[in-house]
Each structure stands twice: as C-alpha cells, then as structure tokens.
Write a protein that holds these residues in place. Structure first.
Motif, mmCIF file in Angstrom:
data_model
loop_
_atom_site.group_PDB
_atom_site.id
_atom_site.type_symbol
_atom_site.label_atom_id
_atom_site.label_comp_id
_atom_site.label_asym_id
_atom_site.label_seq_id
_atom_site.Cartn_x
_atom_site.Cartn_y
_atom_site.Cartn_z
ATOM 1 N N THR A 80 0.839 -1.209 0.000
ATOM 2 C CA THR A 80 0.000 0.000 0.000
ATOM 3 C C THR A 80 0.864 1.245 0.000
ATOM 4 O O THR A 80 0.621 2.205 -0.733
ATOM 5 N N ILE A 82 1.260 4.353 -2.734
ATOM 6 C CA ILE A 82 0.955 5.755 -2.429
ATOM 7 C C ILE A 82 2.137 6.683 -2.746
ATOM 8 O O ILE A 82 1.945 7.845 -3.079
ATOM 9 N N SER A 96 -4.832 9.869 -4.913
ATOM 10 C CA SER A 96 -4.807 8.652 -4.082
ATOM 11 C C SER A 96 -6.019 7.762 -4.262
ATOM 12 O O SER A 96 -7.052 8.021 -3.689
ATOM 13 N N GLN A 97 -5.851 6.729 -4.996
ATOM 14 C CA GLN A 97 -6.945 5.767 -5.100
ATOM 15 C C GLN A 97 -7.243 5.251 -3.696
ATOM 16 O O GLN A 97 -6.326 4.917 -2.962
ATOM 17 N N ILE A 98 -8.487 5.221 -3.354
ATOM 18 C CA ILE A 98 -8.847 4.749 -2.015
ATOM 19 C C ILE A 98 -9.017 3.239 -2.094
ATOM 20 O O ILE A 98 -9.905 2.747 -2.795
ATOM 21 N N PRO A 99 -8.153 2.505 -1.415
ATOM 22 C CA PRO A 99 -8.255 1.047 -1.486
ATOM 23 C C PRO A 99 -9.609 0.556 -0.983
ATOM 24 O O PRO A 99 -10.173 1.152 -0.062
ATOM 25 N N ALA A 100 -10.108 -0.485 -1.589
ATOM 26 C CA ALA A 100 -11.405 -1.036 -1.171
ATOM 27 C C ALA A 100 -11.302 -1.536 0.273
ATOM 28 O O ALA A 100 -10.268 -2.049 0.703
ATOM 29 N N LEU A 101 -12.386 -1.360 0.995
ATOM 30 C CA LEU A 101 -12.438 -1.785 2.399
ATOM 31 C C LEU A 101 -12.216 -3.303 2.493
ATOM 32 O O LEU A 101 -12.876 -4.068 1.813
ATOM 33 N N LYS A 102 -11.274 -3.697 3.330
ATOM 34 C CA LYS A 102 -10.976 -5.126 3.481
ATOM 35 C C LYS A 102 -11.629 -5.725 4.719
ATOM 36 O O LYS A 102 -11.896 -6.922 4.784
#
Lengths: 63, 147
Positions: A10, A14, A36-42
């Motif tokens: 990650t 960034i 900043s691509q917002i990473p999908a909620l894990k």
C-alpha cells in the motif's frame, strides 16, 4: 501475503502520488490526477468470514 | 515498516509546512493564505486516506486471525467496520471534489465526517483494549489541517 507485506504494498502504491503532490506544491506543476486511489475496504469481508466461522462453531451446529 | 510509514506521514506534513513557508516570503511567487489553504487540502486528504488504510488493514488482519468470536466481539467489530465504511464513502466524495467534480460539496464538512468516523474507530479500539496502529494519530493530524 502477511500484514506487513500488505502495508508495504500500500505504501509503495501511495509514494508516487506523494511525489506528484510534492511537485504540484513546490514547482507549481499540474494538479495530480488520479488522487490517491482509495483502497477497497478489506475489514468488511473479513468480518463476514468471521461471522460465518463463529456461527459454524456455535454450540449445536454441525452436531 | 514503521520507518516507511513515518516517512510517508512526515513527507505529507513537510509538504504543508514548506508550502506555508512560501507565504511568508516576499518573492514574486506571492502565494496568498488562500493558496496555502487550497493546497493543504491535498496533503490533508492524503493523511485521511493513510489513516483509513492503516485502520482497515489492521482491522482486517485482526478479524482474519480470530478463529471465532463472541456476539459482543462481533457487535463491536461491526460498529468499527461501519464507521470505516462511513469514512470510505466520505473519502470517495472528497476525492471527486478534489478532482473537480461535485464542486458544491461541503468539503470541510465531509472531511470532518471522515475524521470523526476514524476517531470513533480509534476510540472503539481503545475501549476494547485493542492495539491502535502506529502513526494513525499523525495521519489524522494531517487530515485535520483542512478542518
């Protein structure tokens, strides 16, 4: 991939964005695209898996 | 690993500080306070994303490591995950705004929504006596630059 590796991945993802932001601020370069691509909620996925595991281990299930 | 995250956070904060420094000088660039506030929004957004990623990664790892959980543990985790979902949605709207879309968005209000949601996740972790990921506080401090 363990958590440390995931966080490193990650971070590496960034860093180029931060370089663009730095250039934008200091050199009046173009506004960075693809902020900043917002990473999908894990955690939602892991929570649903945990609910399933817990239900399967509940007393009376599978006996 | 901590060093890398510290570097990321420090770079974000340094960008803001250096930009603020430009205002004070009387060079021909003549940046105004409005320029600084305008440009602080990106590092602040970046800090909010960093805090979100740190909390989500830690939560996902913690939940994946649990063989099973009590109903109370699941309820507490559900609350934290819902707050992460609130932050994720608000960050998505902020990202659109920063990209020039949705210009009528109350961006500061939306950033407040993100920071409040992530603050509540941190509070929830502390209430449960669970570890708060390192550097979340610094990342949230960067996000607060825009409030």
């Amino acid at each position: 991939m363990n958590t440390a590796e995931k966080i490193l991945t990650t971070t590496v993802a960034i860093l180029p964005f931060i370089e663009k932001v730095s250039a934008y601020i200091h050199d009046d370069g173009p506004e960075p695209e693809g902020l900043s691509q917002i990473p999908a909620l894990k955690s939602r996925v892991e929570l649903e898996k945990l609910k399933l595991r817990s239900a399967q281990r509940a007393p009376g299930v599978g006996t | 690993m901590k060093t890398i995250w510290a570097l990321v956070i420090l770079m974000t904060l340094a960008m803001f500080v250096n930009t603020a420094g430009l205002v004070g000088c009387s060079s021909s660039s003549a940046k105004t306070a409005a320029d600084v506030i305008e440009k602080a929004k990106v590092p602040a957004f970046n800090g909010a994303v960093a805090a979100f990623v740190l909390l989500d990664e830690a939560e996902a790892h913690r939940l994946a490591a649990m063989p099973s959980a009590t109903p109370e543990q699941i309820a507490a985790a559900e609350q934290r995950v819902r707050r992460l979902e609130v932050a994720e949605a608000a960050l998505g709207e902020l990202r659109q705004w920063l990209s020039g879309e949705n210009k009528d968005l109350d961006a500061r209000g939306k950033m407040r929504e993100v920071v409040d949601a992530l603050d509540l996740v941190v509070k929830g972790l502390k209430n449960e006596k669970l570890a708060v990921p390192t550097h979340v506080d610094e990342a949230l401090s960067a996000a607060r630059l825009f409030l």
